[in-house]
Write a protein that holds these residues in place. Structure first.
Motif, PDB file in Angstrom:
ATOM      1  N   VAL A  16       0.734  -1.236   0.095  1.00 24.35           N
ATOM      2  CA  VAL A  16      -0.149  -0.061   0.089  1.00 24.35           C
ATOM      3  C   VAL A  16       0.914   1.072   0.005  1.00 24.35           C
ATOM      4  O   VAL A  16       0.522   2.180  -0.746  1.00 24.35           O
ATOM      5  N   ALA A  17       2.017   1.218   0.668  1.00 31.53           N
ATOM      6  CA  ALA A  17       2.844   2.363   0.718  1.00 31.53           C
ATOM      7  C   ALA A  17       3.521   2.538  -0.815  1.00 31.53           C
ATOM      8  O   ALA A  17       3.535   3.614  -1.318  1.00 31.53           O
ATOM      9  N   SER A  18       3.817   1.234  -1.445  1.00 29.53           N
ATOM     10  CA  SER A  18       4.356   1.642  -2.876  1.00 29.53           C
ATOM     11  C   SER A  18       3.029   2.214  -3.805  1.00 29.53           C
ATOM     12  O   SER A  18       3.564   3.117  -4.687  1.00 29.53           O
ATOM     13  N   ASP A  19       1.872   1.677  -3.525  1.00 29.36           N
ATOM     14  CA  ASP A  19       0.612   2.081  -4.096  1.00 29.36           C
ATOM     15  C   ASP A  19       0.674   3.698  -4.025  1.00 29.36           C
ATOM     16  O   ASP A  19       0.488   4.356  -4.936  1.00 29.36           O
ATOM     17  N   ILE A  20       0.594   3.923  -2.760  1.00 27.58           N
ATOM     18  CA  ILE A  20       0.302   5.593  -2.376  1.00 27.58           C
ATOM     19  C   ILE A  20       1.388   6.225  -3.262  1.00 27.58           C
ATOM     20  O   ILE A  20       1.205   7.469  -3.830  1.00 27.58           O
ATOM     21  N   VAL A  21       2.667   6.035  -3.208  1.00 26.42           N
ATOM     22  CA  VAL A  21       4.099   6.802  -4.160  1.00 26.42           C
ATOM     23  C   VAL A  21       3.539   6.805  -5.425  1.00 26.42           C
ATOM     24  O   VAL A  21       3.768   7.961  -5.852  1.00 26.42           O
ATOM     25  N   ALA A  22       3.058   5.744  -6.092  1.00 31.46           N
ATOM     26  CA  ALA A  22       3.062   5.543  -7.548  1.00 31.46           C
ATOM     27  C   ALA A  22       1.664   6.497  -7.391  1.00 31.46           C
ATOM     28  O   ALA A  22       1.708   7.182  -8.677  1.00 31.46           O
ATOM     29  N   MET A  23       0.628   6.273  -6.758  1.00 37.20           N
ATOM     30  CA  MET A  23      -0.638   7.109  -6.989  1.00 37.20           C
ATOM     31  C   MET A  23      -0.625   8.548  -7.306  1.00 37.20           C
ATOM     32  O   MET A  23      -1.043   9.172  -7.710  1.00 37.20           O
ATOM     33  N   SER A  24       0.386   9.256  -6.300  1.00 35.68           N
ATOM     34  CA  SER A  24       0.601  10.528  -5.913  1.00 35.68           C
ATOM     35  C   SER A  24       1.199  11.139  -7.190  1.00 35.68           C
ATOM     36  O   SER A  24       1.342  12.259  -7.322  1.00 35.68           O
ATOM     37  N   ARG A  25       1.757  10.245  -8.026  1.00 36.79           N
ATOM     38  CA  ARG A  25       2.695  10.867  -9.255  1.00 36.79           C
ATOM     39  C   ARG A  25       1.599  10.871 -10.426  1.00 36.79           C
ATOM     40  O   ARG A  25       1.991  11.290 -11.603  1.00 36.79           O
ATOM     41  N   TRP A  26       0.518  10.119 -10.180  1.00 39.73           N
ATOM     42  CA  TRP A  26      -0.436  10.093 -11.400  1.00 39.73           C
ATOM     43  C   TRP A  26      -0.863  11.536 -11.989  1.00 39.73           C
ATOM     44  O   TRP A  26      -1.214  12.336 -10.967  1.00 39.73           O
ATOM     45  N   GLY A  27      -1.127  11.616 -13.245  1.00 42.43           N
ATOM     46  CA  GLY A  27      -1.563  12.799 -13.946  1.00 42.43           C
ATOM     47  C   GLY A  27      -2.938  12.642 -13.886  1.00 42.43           C
ATOM     48  O   GLY A  27      -3.511  11.419 -13.935  1.00 42.43           O
ATOM     49  N   GLU A  28      -3.675  13.497 -14.191  1.00 46.28           N
ATOM     50  CA  GLU A  28      -5.219  13.333 -14.506  1.00 46.28           C
ATOM     51  C   GLU A  28      -5.549  13.776 -15.937  1.00 46.28           C
ATOM     52  O   GLU A  28      -6.712  13.988 -16.493  1.00 46.28           O
ATOM     53  N   ALA A  29      -4.757  13.516 -16.775  1.00 44.31           N
ATOM     54  CA  ALA A  29      -4.642  13.767 -18.316  1.00 44.31           C
ATOM     55  C   ALA A  29      -4.111  12.628 -19.293  1.00 44.31           C
ATOM     56  O   ALA A  29      -3.018  12.939 -19.806  1.00 44.31           O
ATOM     57  N   TYR A 119      -8.073   6.989  -5.093  1.00 46.93           N
ATOM     58  CA  TYR A 119      -7.326   5.666  -5.147  1.00 46.93           C
ATOM     59  C   TYR A 119      -6.598   5.332  -3.989  1.00 46.93           C
ATOM     60  O   TYR A 119      -6.763   4.336  -3.368  1.00 46.93           O
ATOM     61  N   ILE A 120      -5.977   6.532  -3.378  1.00 48.90           N
ATOM     62  CA  ILE A 120      -5.214   6.273  -2.158  1.00 48.90           C
ATOM     63  C   ILE A 120      -6.257   5.846  -1.009  1.00 48.90           C
ATOM     64  O   ILE A 120      -6.138   4.918  -0.295  1.00 48.90           O
ATOM     65  N   ALA A 121      -7.482   6.505  -0.910  1.00 50.81           N
ATOM     66  CA  ALA A 121      -8.452   6.437   0.116  1.00 50.81           C
ATOM     67  C   ALA A 121      -9.196   4.859  -0.070  1.00 50.81           C
ATOM     68  O   ALA A 121      -9.297   4.142   0.931  1.00 50.81           O
ATOM     69  N   ALA A 122      -9.351   4.424  -1.165  1.00 49.59           N
ATOM     70  CA  ALA A 122      -9.771   3.156  -1.471  1.00 49.59           C
ATOM     71  C   ALA A 122      -8.706   2.048  -1.149  1.00 49.59           C
ATOM     72  O   ALA A 122      -9.090   1.074  -0.521  1.00 49.59           O
ATOM     73  N   SER A 123      -7.517   2.285  -1.300  1.00 49.83           N
ATOM     74  CA  SER A 123      -6.300   1.458  -0.813  1.00 49.83           C
ATOM     75  C   SER A 123      -6.249   1.291   0.451  1.00 49.83           C
ATOM     76  O   SER A 123      -5.962   0.041   1.037  1.00 49.83           O
ATOM     77  N   LEU A 124      -6.293   2.293   1.213  1.00 50.27           N
ATOM     78  CA  LEU A 124      -6.234   2.310   2.686  1.00 50.27           C
ATOM     79  C   LEU A 124      -7.427   1.651   3.528  1.00 50.27           C
ATOM     80  O   LEU A 124      -7.231   0.903   4.312  1.00 50.27           O
ATOM     81  N   ILE A 125      -8.797   1.627   2.851  1.00 48.70           N
ATOM     82  CA  ILE A 125      -9.812   0.789   3.365  1.00 48.70           C
ATOM     83  C   ILE A 125      -9.519  -0.641   3.197  1.00 48.70           C
ATOM     84  O   ILE A 125      -9.549  -1.553   4.138  1.00 48.70           O
ATOM     85  N   LEU A 126      -8.856  -0.839   1.926  1.00 48.63           N
ATOM     86  CA  LEU A 126      -8.738  -2.398   1.747  1.00 48.63           C
ATOM     87  C   LEU A 126      -7.439  -2.882   2.630  1.00 48.63           C
ATOM     88  O   LEU A 126      -7.474  -4.072   3.192  1.00 48.63           O
ATOM     89  N   CYS A 127      -6.540  -1.983   2.882  1.00 48.03           N
ATOM     90  CA  CYS A 127      -5.387  -2.252   3.773  1.00 48.03           C
ATOM     91  C   CYS A 127      -5.668  -2.559   5.089  1.00 48.03           C
ATOM     92  O   CYS A 127      -5.450  -3.680   6.027  1.00 48.03           O
ATOM     93  N   VAL A 128      -6.697  -1.543   5.429  1.00 53.02           N
ATOM     94  CA  VAL A 128      -7.490  -1.958   7.024  1.00 53.02           C
ATOM     95  C   VAL A 128      -8.034  -3.124   7.186  1.00 53.02           C
ATOM     96  O   VAL A 128      -7.748  -3.809   8.055  1.00 53.02           O
ATOM     97  N   PRO A 168     -11.697   1.728  -8.008  1.00 53.66           N
ATOM     98  CA  PRO A 168     -11.271   1.692  -6.814  1.00 53.66           C
ATOM     99  C   PRO A 168     -12.597   1.789  -5.692  1.00 53.66           C
ATOM    100  O   PRO A 168     -12.377   1.101  -4.824  1.00 53.66           O
ATOM    101  N   PRO A 169     -13.643   2.681  -5.811  1.00 57.09           N
ATOM    102  CA  PRO A 169     -14.484   2.773  -4.871  1.00 57.09           C
ATOM    103  C   PRO A 169     -15.538   1.116  -4.746  1.00 57.09           C
ATOM    104  O   PRO A 169     -15.954   0.849  -3.800  1.00 57.09           O
ATOM    105  N   THR A 170     -15.526   0.693  -5.983  1.00 54.70           N
ATOM    106  CA  THR A 170     -16.269  -0.605  -6.221  1.00 54.70           C
ATOM    107  C   THR A 170     -15.557  -1.661  -5.355  1.00 54.70           C
ATOM    108  O   THR A 170     -16.020  -2.425  -4.513  1.00 54.70           O
ATOM    109  N   MET A 171     -14.269  -1.734  -5.472  1.00 51.79           N
ATOM    110  CA  MET A 171     -13.238  -2.665  -4.700  1.00 51.79           C
ATOM    111  C   MET A 171     -13.757  -2.449  -3.201  1.00 51.79           C
ATOM    112  O   MET A 171     -13.480  -3.453  -2.504  1.00 51.79           O
ATOM    113  N   ALA A 172     -13.498  -1.199  -2.720  1.00 53.38           N
ATOM    114  CA  ALA A 172     -13.555  -0.715  -1.263  1.00 53.38           C
ATOM    115  C   ALA A 172     -15.024  -1.365  -0.821  1.00 53.38           C
ATOM    116  O   ALA A 172     -15.027  -1.771   0.299  1.00 53.38           O
TER     117      ALA A 172
END
Length: 383
Positions: A16-29, A119-128, A168-172
């Protein structure tokens, strides 16, 4: 066993830490049509509040969507009829085809920084939930299965969840619904409020993807068949509570369809997207070569194992997943279009349900040999 728990816990946290680092670099275009369409829905909610349910193209008077299409080099950005993810309605409106839930969640975050937080919020829910499963596990096999599921679920948040903002919200929600489903089925006295809450969550999932409505199929089976068998008021009330929860949960989509398509039961999808089922060997072959096939095998295998080895309540959770898997896999395997995430929701809902059902079994039942104790009668499912 504590060392194994700690190892799996650290693995989940590392992923999840690796995911967060990768997700924080994502663009929206990214140049993906679906992305800018979900972002347009979010923009409408931020501009108009609940009025953002109306996705009529004429509301792009601030040229937000036109600007997004220019960014990706879309040639017909001036013509709403040619806009991606939009369809003309009999009323003359040109509206977004997607349900409003994903756009609503994106609208909770500031424009330009919406995708990564979702994506980060959904990942944290799954991690918990993954860590919760590890804490609940009391035998080495259950620790290993809970740890593998948790690590897999968090890993999937990068691939294939990145393919669509609706995943991601579906997965959570599937993970939370799986936990609640197990809590409901593993009790001798089944709570009406709990089954209504499960229905509510599954209804809410429809606001992210319309095919998520199929996630409730197995629940209607195990609630409906016992009523036909027993005709008792208690089974009727539980089924009614679940159905009401589903209906309330998907109310935003019904409202959006009423506003945009003219009827709550009318679809905003075009005729090209509403197709008759057909079995296509090419599509089936794509599933066989995709990661989704691994998830299908895991879900089917876990279901079969729990049917054979689980105690009575756990077998009822397995029966639910049998119905759910049959309906959902039957639909997508006969759908003429393949994507890398179509069956991810149902397989993950099934795996979370089965995992928590196993963890909630009495310890002696989990350690017992896989011998059928007493035949499960559909008529006694809802207690």
């Amino acid at each position: 066993m504590k060392a194994v728990k700690l190892a799996f816990g650290l693995i989940c946290l590392a992923i999840v830490a690796s995911d967060i680092v990768a997700m924080s670099r994502w663009g929206e275009a990214r140049g993906v049509y679906d992305d800018i369409c979900y972002l347009r829905q979010a923009h409408l909610f931020q501009r108009f509040g609940i009025g953002g349910l109306d996705t009529n193209a004429v509301r792009d008077d601030d040229h937000y969507f036109e600007g997004k299409m220019k960014e990706i080099g879309f040639a017909d950005w001036k013509d709403p009829i040619r806009w991606p993810c939009h369809n003309p309605m009999p009323s003359g409106k040109v509206v977004l085809q997607y349900p409003p839930g994903t756009g609503f969640l994106l609208a909770l975050f500031p424009e330009g920084h919406q995708v990564a937080p979702l994506y980060i919020a959904a990942s944290l829910i799954l991690c918990v939930l993954a860590l919760s499963g590890l804490v609940m596990a009391r035998t080495l096999p259950s620790v290993i299965s809970a740890g593998v599921l948790g690590a897999l679920a968090v890993y999937l948040m990068i691939n294939p969840a990145k393919a669509s903002y609706s995943v991601p919200p579906t997965m959570a929600l599937c993970a939370v619904a799986g936990l609640l489903t197990s809590l409901w089925l593993m009790r001798n006295k089944r709570s009406v409020l709990l089954v209504a809450l499960i229905g509510l969550l599954l209804g809410v999932s429809v606001n992210f993807r319309l095919p998520n409505a199929l996630l409730a199929a197995g629940y209607f089976l195990i609630l409906g068949l016992p009523f036909l068998w027993t005709r008792s008021l208690a089974t009727f009330v539980r089924g009614l509570a679940f159905g009401a929860g589903v209906l309330v949960g998907m109310a935003p989509t019904l409202a959006a369809q009423a506003i945009n398509a003219g009827s709550a039961l009318a679809t905003t999808y075009g005729s090209a997207d509403v197709v008759a089922p057909v079995f296509d060997l090419a599509v089936f072959g794509q599933y066989l070569r995709d990661m989704q096939f691994v998830l299908i095998v895991l879900a089917v295998g876990a279901t079969a194992w729990l049917l054979a080895a689980g105690e009575e309540h756990a077998r009822q959770a397995a029966l639910l997943t049998v119905g759910n898997l049959a309906f959902n896999l039957g639909f997508f395997m006969t759908h003429p279009i393949f994507t890398h995430y179509y069956v991810v929701p149902i397989t993950m809902l099934s795996l979370w349900t089965l995992s928590f059902a196993r963890l909630l079994q009495p310890l002696e039942a989990r350690e017992a040999a896989p011998v059928r104790r007493k035949s499960t009668n559909l008529g006694v499912l809802p207690r």
